[in-house]
Design a protein around this motif. Structure first.
Motif, PDB file in Angstrom:
ATOM      1  N   LEU A 113      -5.369  -1.088  12.062  1.00  0.00           N
ATOM      2  CA  LEU A 113      -5.158  -1.082  10.572  1.00  0.00           C
ATOM      3  C   LEU A 113      -4.855   0.544  10.379  1.00  0.00           C
TER       4      LEU A 113
ATOM      5  N   PHE B 159      -1.406   1.196  12.145  1.00  0.00           N
ATOM      6  CA  PHE B 159      -0.532   0.830  11.178  1.00  0.00           C
ATOM      7  C   PHE B 159      -0.113   1.554  10.090  1.00  0.00           C
ATOM      8  N   LEU B 160      -0.998   2.046   9.323  1.00  0.00           N
ATOM      9  CA  LEU B 160      -0.890   2.767   8.111  1.00  0.00           C
ATOM     10  C   LEU B 160      -0.474   4.105   8.427  1.00  0.00           C
TER      11      LEU B 160
ATOM     12  N   ARG C 126       1.717   5.028  10.361  1.00  0.00           N
ATOM     13  CA  ARG C 126       3.223   5.208  10.735  1.00  0.00           C
ATOM     14  C   ARG C 126       4.046   5.534   9.659  1.00  0.00           C
TER      15      ARG C 126
ATOM     16  N   SER D 111       2.728   5.342   2.832  1.00  0.00           N
ATOM     17  CA  SER D 111       1.749   3.695   2.939  1.00  0.00           C
ATOM     18  C   SER D 111       0.440   4.251   2.702  1.00  0.00           C
ATOM     19  N   GLN D 112       0.176   5.444   3.564  1.00  0.00           N
ATOM     20  CA  GLN D 112      -1.361   5.963   3.583  1.00  0.00           C
ATOM     21  C   GLN D 112      -1.576   6.442   2.240  1.00  0.00           C
TER      22      GLN D 112
ATOM     23  N   SER E  38       4.386  -1.287   1.876  1.00  0.00           N
ATOM     24  CA  SER E  38       4.359  -1.129   3.374  1.00  0.00           C
ATOM     25  C   SER E  38       2.900  -1.053   3.976  1.00  0.00           C
ATOM     26  N   ALA E  39       1.945  -0.670   3.231  1.00  0.00           N
ATOM     27  CA  ALA E  39       0.511  -0.806   3.570  1.00  0.00           C
ATOM     28  C   ALA E  39       0.018  -2.329   3.653  1.00  0.00           C
TER      29      ALA E  39
ATOM     30  N   SER F 242       1.076  -3.663   6.567  1.00  0.00           N
ATOM     31  CA  SER F 242       0.049  -3.059   7.875  1.00  0.00           C
ATOM     32  C   SER F 242      -1.166  -4.068   8.040  1.00  0.00           C
TER      33      SER F 242
ATOM     34  N   LYS G 260       0.155  -7.006   9.719  1.00  0.00           N
ATOM     35  CA  LYS G 260       0.370  -7.001  11.216  1.00  0.00           C
ATOM     36  C   LYS G 260      -1.215  -7.077  11.823  1.00  0.00           C
ATOM     37  N   THR G 261      -2.072  -6.580  11.225  1.00  0.00           N
ATOM     38  CA  THR G 261      -3.335  -6.652  11.655  1.00  0.00           C
ATOM     39  C   THR G 261      -3.918  -8.053  11.769  1.00  0.00           C
TER      40      THR G 261
END
Length: 545
Positions: free
Chosen positions: A440, A443-444, A446, A450-451, A501-502, A505, A508-509
């Motif tokens: 996670l 992914f964030l 990237r 988002s982060q 976007s977050a 993430s 995807k996780t």
């Protein structure tokens, strides 16, 4: 080595929950239910405390000005203490008796809880959490030993269903209870709440549990203890450092994980060649049902326990909910598990655990599928229904897996078997938590927007602005405004795009967790699908240590 015929009723067993106290009935009688009440009460304390502290992390950071990495040690210290003490449980149960050991564990847990409430800084709190973990680590494997000895192998499915109640309530009730106590009183009460519960559990255990009749002749495997307990603790320390370092290739992760793994490997050779009473009896792996169940539990715990921790983070970080609201939004999973767990427990005794575990895993996978498409505006109805379906599957999976491991063991093997299952679950859950957290986080990372959006959204969306530190609020708004100006967009557009976007993430996780959960179907296929033949078991002599 001597042999004995298991068809002959045994005397009071080694742990005190005597074989003589149980009746070979299909239903759980009043005596077993009374013992089950003691075990459930103690287990609830231990498991709740793992999740309750999770919602207090921000509070600890604000109170003592500690970094998130340092505050996370309030959870890691508890886990490491659990790992260190669990291997000793099987020997200690046989040596001192389950009743006195269970009461001692409750007392140590309550003492640690009270000390935690008096902590004046983050360092003492971490140390007191380790004391709490030393007591809490024995409660679950001891509870399994007490219940399975009292009920007998023909009713293990039912008692595992009873013991599953706290295992389901912990992850769900912890955030709700912790959030409520912090909001209404203070963080001290997430620990002080254990004092009245612990005293009640202590008195209840004294009255309800059968008198101990321990066997003092068994020697303690000191070499095994010095290898396995530090080995597990070092390995979990390395694994638990992965989220903080962001990679498995850091020196801190590799050094401690490999050193711990090396000690565990040396322990395996030691245990296999020790003639008498190894700390963990690895010869139990000759039991096919236990071996398959342990493999199933390991893969399942890696996949499921890791992903379970990120759903509250989604509700808090993406949807701007409070910890208590996040706990309530996940409560449907507990409802689902409570529906199927008693039924699966009763039918497992009659038809074997294999069919229920396979069906439960399929339901969990079905529930995870919609969550692989999470976005910043996913309907709470979708998440609730998904959690309900996952809960229905969970109630058919976890405790029947424990049943598969323990149902063919003899009385003198139960303490060691339950210890092995609890070690497997603890280690696998820690690995799963670390792996899912790193996935996670990466992914964030990237997408910097988002982060940023994920980190500041809980501050900007707090429903009670009076509880937000003004300086922290100003800092969050300034960070968003600066990033938005640099990107040539408005702060509102940055937050909307960043949260979208977050959320991707998280999706995807969850997808990776779904694949891992589906892999659990492979070993689960080999779990027994019929009740054991008690007649054949009774006819075979049993080798005694």
């Amino acid at each position: 080595m001597t042999t004995t015929d298991p068809a002959v009723p045994p005397p009071l067993d080694k742990g005190g929950a005597a074989g003589a106290t149980r009746a070979p009935k299909d239903k759980l009688d009043a005596g077993v239910l009374k013992i089950a009440g003691v075990v459930v009460l103690g287990s609830i304390m231990s498991i709740l405390d793992v999740t309750v502290v999770g919602v207090a992390q921000n509070q600890f950071q604000a109170q003592w000005g500690a970094s998130p990495a340092l505050v996370a040690w309030t959870m890691t210290a508890y886990t490491l203490a659990l790992a260190a003490v669990i291997p000793v449980t099987g020997w200690a149960a046989d040596r001192f008796g389950t009743k006195r050991l269970y009461m001692t564990s409750i007392l140590l847990f309550v003492l640690g809880s009270v000390l935690c409430a008096t902590a004046w800084d983050i360092g003492p709190l971490i140390a007191f959490r380790a004391i709490q973990g030393l007591g809490g680590g024995m409660l679950m494997p001891l509870g399994m030993t007490i219940l399975t000895r009292a009920a007998g192998p023909e009713r293990i499915g039912r008692v595992m269903a009873v013991l599953g109640i706290p295992m389901m309530l912990g992850p769900i009730g912890g955030p709700i209870l912790g959030g409520w106590l912090i909001d209404v009183v203070s963080w001290h009460w997430i620990f002080l709440i254990n004092l009245p519960i612990g005293l009640i559990a202590l008195a209840y255990a004294f009255m309800a549990l059968p008198k101990d009749a321990p066997t003092p002749s068994e020697t303690f495997d000191i070499t095994g203890f010095l290898l396995l307990s530090p080995g597990l603790a070092m390995f979990l320390f390395g694994v638990s450092s992965i989220p903080e370092t962001g990679t498995i290739w850091s020196f801190r992760v590799l050094f401690w994980a490999l050193l711990g793994l090396a000690l565990c490997v040396v322990f395996v050779f030691h245990a296999l060649h020790r003639a008498d009473h190894p700390l963990i009896d690895l010869h139990l792996f000759k039991n096919r049902d236990l071996t398959v169940a342990i493999i199933t539990m390991a893969i399942f715990a890696i996949a499921f326990f890791g992903v379970m921790l990120i759903f509250p983070q989604y509700f808090i970080g993406i949807r701007g909910k409070t910890p208590m609201q996040a706990g309530l939004l996940g409560a449907a999973m507990g409802v689902g598990s409570m529906i199927t767990m008693p039924v699966a427990g009763a039918l497992t005794d009659k038809f074997g655990p294999g069919k229920f575990v396979m069906s439960g895993l399929v339901l969990i996978c079905v529930g995870l599928v919609p969550l692989t498409m999470l976005d910043a505006n996913t309907s709470f109805w979708i998440t609730t229904i998904s959690f309900l379906v996952m809960g229905l599957g969970m109630g058919m999976t976890m405790m029947p897996t424990f049943t598969a491991a323990l149902r063919t063991l003899k009385d003198y093997q139960i303490a060691r078997g339950s210890t092995m299952m609890n070690i497997t679950q603890q280690v696998a859950a820690s690995i799963g938590t670390a792996v899912i957290s790193v996935l996670l986080t990466n992914f964030l990372k990237r997408d910097p927007m988002s982060q940023l959006a994920y980190m500041v959204n809980p501050i900007l969306s707090n429903p009670d602005p009076a509880k937000v530190d003004p300086a922290l609020l100003a800092q969050a708004k300034g960070a968003v405004a600066g990033a938005a100006q640099q990107a040539g967009i408005t702060p509102e557009q940055l937050m909307a795009g960043g949260l979208s976007s977050a959320a991707d993430s998280f999706a995807k996780t969850v997808t990776i967790a779904l694949i891992l959960t589906a892999c659990t179907l492979i070993p689960a296929f080999f779990l027994p699908r019929k009740a054991p033949d008690r007649g054949k078991q009774a006819a075979a002599p049993v080798a005694m240590h």
